[in-house]
Design a protein around this motif. Structure first.
Motif, mmCIF file in Angstrom:
data_model
loop_
_atom_site.group_PDB
_atom_site.id
_atom_site.type_symbol
_atom_site.label_atom_id
_atom_site.label_comp_id
_atom_site.label_asym_id
_atom_site.label_seq_id
_atom_site.Cartn_x
_atom_site.Cartn_y
_atom_site.Cartn_z
ATOM 1 N N VAL A 20 40.828 -55.750 43.176
ATOM 2 C CA VAL A 20 40.735 -56.771 42.119
ATOM 3 C C VAL A 20 40.013 -56.203 40.905
ATOM 4 N N TRP A 21 38.942 -55.453 41.125
ATOM 5 C CA TRP A 21 38.203 -54.847 40.017
ATOM 6 C C TRP A 21 39.081 -53.860 39.247
ATOM 7 N N ALA A 23 42.352 -53.823 39.126
ATOM 8 C CA ALA A 23 43.401 -54.585 38.439
ATOM 9 C C ALA A 23 42.863 -55.207 37.164
ATOM 10 N N SER A 24 41.650 -55.708 37.208
ATOM 11 C CA SER A 24 41.032 -56.300 36.020
ATOM 12 C C SER A 24 40.848 -55.255 34.924
ATOM 13 N N SER A 27 44.305 -54.175 33.502
ATOM 14 C CA SER A 27 44.945 -55.205 32.684
ATOM 15 C C SER A 27 44.294 -55.303 31.311
ATOM 16 N N SER A 34 43.145 -60.526 32.414
ATOM 17 C CA SER A 34 42.849 -59.926 33.719
ATOM 18 C C SER A 34 43.239 -60.826 34.882
ATOM 19 N N VAL A 35 43.268 -62.132 34.654
ATOM 20 C CA VAL A 35 43.574 -63.059 35.746
ATOM 21 C C VAL A 35 44.996 -62.842 36.278
ATOM 22 N N GLU A 38 44.760 -59.966 38.697
ATOM 23 C CA GLU A 38 43.935 -60.373 39.828
ATOM 24 C C GLU A 38 44.707 -61.268 40.784
ATOM 25 N N VAL A 41 47.109 -59.075 42.761
ATOM 26 C CA VAL A 41 46.419 -58.379 43.859
ATOM 27 C C VAL A 41 46.189 -59.342 45.019
#
Length: 182
Positions: A20-21, A23-24, A27, A34-35, A38, A41
């Protein structure tokens, strides 16, 4: 996925948080919110896609603990009487069991007493009956159990649902701090 040890559970959750980190961060470099990444993921880590998250943490505990096909679970709903599954209706419709001795209540007797009310399993002497909803009495008992299990799972959140709701509340709170109300 089989039940994981504590170490494997912590490792899986750590892998999820790192993903998640990442991916943020990626993005934000692309210029997208970023959502979006997230959520992607989160969907990739689900049981339906890659089955990475520990099953015991993503599955409702009632699904594992309440097995609706067991005799004990069915009998619990059968003893609730016609409010759950109307035995008279299934016997009158001829969908209790064929022959009746192979039905849920077995071959002990042609009558069963539930809450002081006698039911004739062979169809003799049954009064007016309600509508039959399922193909058999046994199916009705299993579906009544499944309905209770779904209801319990809907009203008992897992840890990830609680964390997700807390995250949404914090997001709304953060968005509200940037607004000038004057």
């Amino acid at each position: 996925m089989a039940e994981l040890t504590t170490y494997e559970c912590v490792l899986s959750v750590s892998l999820f948080l790192i993903a998640v980190w990442c991916a943020s961060k990626s993005s934000k470099r692309i210029g997208l919110p970023s959502v979006v990444f997230e959520i992607m993921v989160g969907l990739i880590f689900t049981v339906q896609v890659f089955d990475i998250m520990p099953q015991q943490w993503v599955e409702c505990g009632h699904v594992k603990n309440l097995i609706c096909t067991t005799r004990v679970a069915k009998e619990r709903f059968a003893l609730m009487g016609p409010t759950v599954c109307d035995l008279d209706a299934y016997v009158a419709a001829g969908s209790y069991a064929t022959p009746w001795q192979h039905g849920f209540w077995g071959n002990a007797s042609s009558t069963v007493t539930i809450d002081g009310r006698k039911y004739a399993l062979d169809g003799a002497g049954n009064g007016t009956a309600n509508k039959v909803t399922y193909s058999s009495y046994d199916t009705c008992l299993v579906e009544a159990c499944n309905a209770e299990r779904i209801n319990k799972c809907g009203t008992t959140p897992d840890i990830f649902s609680i964390i997700g709701h807390a995250g949404l509340v914090l997001s709304y709170f953060d968005a509200g701090l940037h607004t000038n109300l004057r």
